[in-house]
Write a protein that holds these residues in place. Structure first.
Motif, PDB file in Angstrom:
ATOM      1  N   SER A   1       8.529   3.956  48.742  1.00 52.33           N
ATOM      2  CA  SER A   1       9.809   3.287  48.551  1.00 52.33           C
ATOM      3  C   SER A   1      10.040   2.860  47.115  1.00 52.33           C
ATOM      4  CB  SER A   1       9.903   2.045  49.451  1.00 52.33           C
ATOM      5  OG  SER A   1       8.874   1.138  49.111  1.00 52.33           O
ATOM      6  N   THR A   2       9.104   3.158  46.208  1.00 55.89           N
ATOM      7  CA  THR A   2       9.300   2.757  44.820  1.00 55.89           C
ATOM      8  C   THR A   2      10.404   3.577  44.204  1.00 55.89           C
ATOM      9  OG1 THR A   2       7.671   4.349  44.058  1.00 55.89           O
ATOM     10  CG2 THR A   2       6.880   2.134  44.557  1.00 55.89           C
ATOM     11  N   ARG A   3      11.034   3.027  43.156  1.00 57.29           N
ATOM     12  CA  ARG A   3      12.156   3.701  42.516  1.00 57.29           C
ATOM     13  C   ARG A   3      11.904   3.871  41.029  1.00 57.29           C
ATOM     14  NH1 ARG A   3      15.200   6.197  45.885  1.00 57.29           N
ATOM     15  NH2 ARG A   3      17.074   5.890  44.644  1.00 57.29           N
ATOM     16  N   THR A   4      10.683   4.198  40.655  1.00 61.04           N
ATOM     17  CA  THR A   4      10.363   4.329  39.235  1.00 61.04           C
ATOM     18  C   THR A   4      10.335   5.787  38.834  1.00 61.04           C
ATOM     19  OG1 THR A   4       8.004   4.327  39.789  1.00 61.04           O
ATOM     20  CG2 THR A   4       8.995   2.226  39.229  1.00 61.04           C
TER      21      THR A   4
ATOM     22  N   ARG B   1      18.135   3.487  34.295  1.00 61.48           N
ATOM     23  CA  ARG B   1      18.613   2.113  34.144  1.00 61.48           C
ATOM     24  C   ARG B   1      18.364   1.537  32.746  1.00 61.48           C
ATOM     25  NH1 ARG B   1      16.240  -1.641  38.246  1.00 61.48           N
ATOM     26  NH2 ARG B   1      17.988  -2.988  37.674  1.00 61.48           N
TER      27      ARG B   1
ATOM     28  N   SER C   1      22.808  10.273  36.937  1.00 63.58           N
ATOM     29  CA  SER C   1      22.776   8.994  37.657  1.00 63.58           C
ATOM     30  C   SER C   1      23.757   8.944  38.811  1.00 63.58           C
ATOM     31  CB  SER C   1      23.082   7.844  36.688  1.00 63.58           C
ATOM     32  OG  SER C   1      22.175   7.818  35.620  1.00 63.58           O
TER      33      SER C   1
ATOM     34  N   LEU D   1      23.462   8.598  43.676  1.00 63.63           N
ATOM     35  CA  LEU D   1      23.881   7.455  44.492  1.00 63.63           C
ATOM     36  C   LEU D   1      24.196   7.851  45.925  1.00 63.63           C
ATOM     37  CD1 LEU D   1      26.319   5.717  41.953  1.00 63.63           C
ATOM     38  CD2 LEU D   1      24.038   4.917  42.611  1.00 63.63           C
TER      39      LEU D   1
ATOM     40  N   MET E   1      22.049  -0.970  40.534  1.00 61.90           N
ATOM     41  CA  MET E   1      21.819   0.409  40.967  1.00 61.90           C
ATOM     42  C   MET E   1      20.335   0.705  41.129  1.00 61.90           C
ATOM     43  SD  MET E   1      22.396   2.638  37.443  1.00 61.90           S
ATOM     44  CE  MET E   1      21.715   4.154  38.108  1.00 61.90           C
ATOM     45  N   PRO E   2      19.965   1.616  42.046  1.00 66.40           N
ATOM     46  CA  PRO E   2      18.562   2.016  42.183  1.00 66.40           C
ATOM     47  C   PRO E   2      18.168   2.985  41.076  1.00 66.40           C
ATOM     48  CG  PRO E   2      19.907   3.243  43.726  1.00 66.40           C
ATOM     49  CD  PRO E   2      20.832   2.271  43.051  1.00 66.40           C
ATOM     50  N   GLU E   3      16.907   2.964  40.706  1.00 63.33           N
ATOM     51  CA  GLU E   3      16.392   3.934  39.739  1.00 63.33           C
ATOM     52  C   GLU E   3      16.210   5.272  40.447  1.00 63.33           C
ATOM     53  OE1 GLU E   3      16.001   5.739  36.899  1.00 63.33           O
ATOM     54  OE2 GLU E   3      15.593   3.720  36.132  1.00 63.33           O
ATOM     55  N   SER E   4      16.627   6.354  39.794  1.00 67.11           N
ATOM     56  CA  SER E   4      16.559   7.673  40.431  1.00 67.11           C
ATOM     57  C   SER E   4      15.788   8.698  39.621  1.00 67.11           C
ATOM     58  CB  SER E   4      17.988   8.200  40.673  1.00 67.11           C
ATOM     59  OG  SER E   4      18.688   8.320  39.449  1.00 67.11           O
TER      60      SER E   4
ATOM     61  N   ARG F   1      12.859  11.450  40.933  1.00 69.52           N
ATOM     62  CA  ARG F   1      12.837  11.477  42.395  1.00 69.52           C
ATOM     63  C   ARG F   1      13.833  12.491  42.919  1.00 69.52           C
ATOM     64  NH1 ARG F   1      10.343   7.497  45.045  1.00 69.52           N
ATOM     65  NH2 ARG F   1      11.733   7.791  46.831  1.00 69.52           N
TER      66      ARG F   1
END
Length: 504
Positions: A21-24, A348, A398, A402, A462-465, A468
């Protein structure tokens, strides 16, 4: 098997990998539900098709912004051709009003082309938007002047702009979706930046052509026939772009979506506006806020600033255009590295740096520009345009991240075009009106600062993408070897073993 991408024909790996579930940036993607990630789950993108996909999408964007750039740079001339009975400031307002009117119909084009692209495919819709966009631009070059047919001249201009606006409603959302769904996960920022490189090529080409014409032609020649040339060029450019887009295959993510539906003999449910406003409301609002800061600053600097230098600061028209051309060439050199940087450190941080830069530097930069000295104009414009690359180099990667694959084209088209219509395309008109109403020539700086505050809040939420897979899409890599290493990393995480990282 399609040459564009293959389900890697390699043996499947075993083991189990919990959903990550990490967003890095560079994070290992989660496995498909119910089992571990296998090599067959990874999409391998063929390099030649990837190049063609990026080129075709970027060319369409270049043609779109070639027209918008030419229209902006010729605003004073077009005002004299189509609105000769109006005064100076009113003439300019009328010209920018027609410019802004095309943006009012863009959401309608997004509502039509976006969901259509989610149903029948990205490639078919992008070919259709290319035809309409080229036809609308070419038509402007054929419209008789006000002196010839009177009020019908601005009416026909408005009609042609409406055709352009309607087609553009499906262009940017489709182009960003197309590149994002083709790009390997680790290179999506860099490859997406080429879409905005196309934008800059279009702007530079338009500005260079207008500068050449204004230098080579006297005013009577420019008013009688010279202004038509840039618009007539759209015809052959559109044919080239259409040829490139017709040679493309559908994106791997969309083909995978079709494969999942066809074996079960079911149709994919239609994604309408109601679903976007309920299920994907938060992502839609984030998209609109990000597009707001991106397009307000973009249109302010690349479309409005040449007119600001000429109309408000009494710059020579050719001098003002040359300054913007130099700034855009600088942006072209920096845009790709900024996209690559976002692949390494995340979207981000890069976007937040751009928002904070506009918040802190808009006023000092405009004060430098207003001094009128050569060095001050170059430094001020250059600083603002470098800040803009934080958006042009990162947003194409980016925004598509989303939304999930089944609604990505439609959601992008709706969110992007509503925001552009309300805030981006209206920027020249609103700022010109504010200056006329208040007499404050610092309004461009204040407007960009307000947009930067909204953008910073959106970036924070916003989530980091970076690094991924796109939501609803399998992982995408550039080679079978990278697919093997990706699965090995996933297995290593599952058993607590440190696996070697995939080479960037």
């Amino acid at each position: 098997m399609s040459p564009a991408s293959s389900r890697a024909e390699l043996s499947n790996g075993g083991g189990s990998a919990p959903a990550d579930s990490t967003r890095t940036a560079g994070a290992v993607p989660p496995a498909p539900a119910g089992r571990s990630l296998a090599v067959g789950d990874v999409t391998v993108v063929e390099r030649g098709m990837l190049r063609r996909a990026v080129s075709a999408a970027a060319l369409g964007n270049a043609m779109e912004w070639f027209d918008f750039g030419v229209y902006s740079y010729l605003a004073v001339t077009l005002g004299k051709v189509f609105f000769p009975t109006a005064g100076g400031a009113t003439q300019l307002l009328a010209t920018f009003g027609t410019f802004a009117a095309a943006f009012l119909i863009r959401p309608l084009g997004g509502l039509v082309f976006g969901p259509l692209g989610d149903r029948i495919g990205r490639q078919k819709v992008l070919a259709a938007t290319m035809i309409m966009m080229a036809a609308g631009t070419f038509a402007i070059g054929l419209i008789p002047s006000y002196a010839t047919i009177g009020i019908w001249a601005p009416v026909l201009l408005l009609a042609a702009r409406m055709v352009q606006g309607f087609s553009t409603g499906g262009e940017y959302g489709g182009a960003t979706t197309f590149i994002a769904e083709y790009a390997p996960d680790r290179r999506r920022g860099f490859l997406g930046s080429w879409l905005e490189f196309g934008t800059l090529v279009g702007y530079v080409s338009g500005a260079a052509l207008v500068t050449l014409m204004t230098s080579a032609l006297d005013e009577s020649s420019l008013l009688s026939w010279g202004w038509r040339l840039p618009f007539l060029i759209a015809g052959p450019l559109g044919l080239i772009g259409l040829y490139l887009r017709m040679r493309l295959e559908e994106t791997p993510a969309f083909r995978k979506l079709q494969e999942q539906a066809e074996p079960a003999g079911r149709k994919r449910p239609k994604s309408g506006l109601r679903e976007l406003l309920t299920t994907h409301r938060r992502a839609l609002l984030l998209c609109m806020a990000l597009v707001l800061v991106y397009n307000v600053t973009d249109y302010m600097l690349l479309s409005y600033l040449p007119t600001y230098l000429t109309a408000e600061l009494a710059f020579d028209a050719t001098h003002g255009l040359l300054v913007i051309i130099a700034a855009m060439v600088l942006m072209m050199a920096v845009n790709g590295p900024v996209g690559h940087l976002s692949d390494r450190i995340g979207r981000r941080p890069v976007l937040m740096a751009g928002c904070l830069g506009f918040l802190l530097l808009s006023v000092p930069a405009l004060l430098l520009i207003r001094r009128g000295e050569q060095w001050g104009v170059l430094v001020g414009v250059g600083a603002l345009c470098l800040l803009l690359t934080a958006f042009t180099g990162t947003m194409p990667a980016s925004l598509p991240a989303l939304f999930p694959t089944p609604v990505r084209y439609g959601a992008m088209s709706v969110g992007f075009n509503i925001s552009v219509s309300l805030f981006g395309g209206t920027t020249p008109l609103v700022v010109t009106s504010l200056i006329n109403a208040t007499g404050d020539r610092m309004m461009p700086a204040y407007y960009m600062m307000a947009a930067a505050v909204i953008g910073a809040v959106a970036v924070w939420l916003m989530p980091e993408s970076a690094g991924r897979p796109l939501p609803g899409s399998p992982p995408a890599v550039a080679s079978p070897e990278e697919a093997r290493e990706l699965v090995a990393r996933t297995r290593g995480r599952a058993v607590g073993v440190r696996a070697p990282a995939v080479a960037r």
